[in-house]
Scaffold this active site. Sequence first.
Site, mmCIF file in Angstrom:
data_model
loop_
_atom_site.group_PDB
_atom_site.id
_atom_site.type_symbol
_atom_site.label_atom_id
_atom_site.label_comp_id
_atom_site.label_asym_id
_atom_site.label_seq_id
_atom_site.Cartn_x
_atom_site.Cartn_y
_atom_site.Cartn_z
ATOM 1 N N ASP A 155 -0.590 2.968 -3.956
ATOM 2 C CA ASP A 155 0.751 2.942 -3.370
ATOM 3 C C ASP A 155 1.670 3.650 -4.358
ATOM 4 O OD1 ASP A 155 3.276 2.403 -2.448
ATOM 5 O OD2 ASP A 155 3.020 0.233 -2.311
ATOM 6 N N HIS A 166 0.814 -2.794 4.717
ATOM 7 C CA HIS A 166 0.232 -1.475 4.500
ATOM 8 C C HIS A 166 -1.127 -1.428 5.181
ATOM 9 C CE1 HIS A 166 2.818 -0.033 0.990
ATOM 10 N NE2 HIS A 166 3.165 -1.307 1.101
ATOM 11 N N TYR A 190 -0.069 1.510 -8.794
ATOM 12 C CA TYR A 190 0.982 0.915 -7.975
ATOM 13 C C TYR A 190 2.315 1.294 -8.625
ATOM 14 C CZ TYR A 190 3.739 -2.758 -5.633
ATOM 15 O OH TYR A 190 4.681 -3.436 -4.910
#
Length: 298
Positions: free
Chosen positions: A191, A289, A152
């Site tokens: 991500d 998302h 992330y």
Amino acid sequence: MPKRARKENGGDKEVPPKRPPSPCPYEDPPVRALSPGGAAASLRLASWNVGGLRAWIKKGGLQWVQEEAPDVLCLQETKCAAPAVPPEIRALSGLPHQFWASPEGRPGYSGVGLLARQEPLSVTYGIGDPEHDSEGRVVTAEFPALYVVAAYVPNSGRGLVRLPYRQRWDRAFRSFLANLDARKPVAVCGDLNVAHAEIDLRHPRANRKSPGFTDEEREGFGELLGLGFLDTFRHLYPAVPHAYTFWTYLGGARGRNVGWRLDYCLLSRRLEGALCDSKIRNKVMGSDHCPVELFLAI
């Protein structure tokens, strides 16, 4: 009933009402189940920024995981320390090996998880850099054929206040992945907080100075690919437009598909022959998302 035209600045001139941009849909095609050499996919990796585990469960995200049954699941923005992981997730029988990273002293912020069907050979947390490892952003699991990195990447922040930090992170992360790749192939799922090219967001011109689309972030991502990694979705679908993984909750952006492609499955280039498919599950709800997936014959 159509909206009436408004008068500009209180005068007599009528200005047509603003209309939202027309939807530009993306249709997720059927899975390519075979590698270029004809081998059947044998490993399924999934990744999802859940925007908080508890909220994600309430929105039905866990049901998709149970139905699709990936071999490895990478979760980002869990906002949850390991002891507080909800029991519904702990009880996932198909993913019994679970590893969680969370930021030090900042509950409700960041956090990643890596859940696996088979027990990894080894697991590490962070990227080996004290400047970055307190934010709980990376878990790496070693399997016989490859490393899987759940990541992330930090956002550059409103007004780009964290852009210098983000650039330092990008350099450290590239070094970390290069060292892994020197030992064994790597899959990076997460991500990554960057839209690499103009095709990867709906309004590139309006976002030149926005977090996730600055020249610095895009160039940093290009340097990562240059080290020998494939952006698997763009490798397979180089010219497919409107394929996004994130939509703000504001203004009905998801319904109009005004989004960004921020979530990726990267792969060491030497595993190109094992790549079957890379998926964007844009119809799956559960957070701002959607999940992405990687299918490998390995």
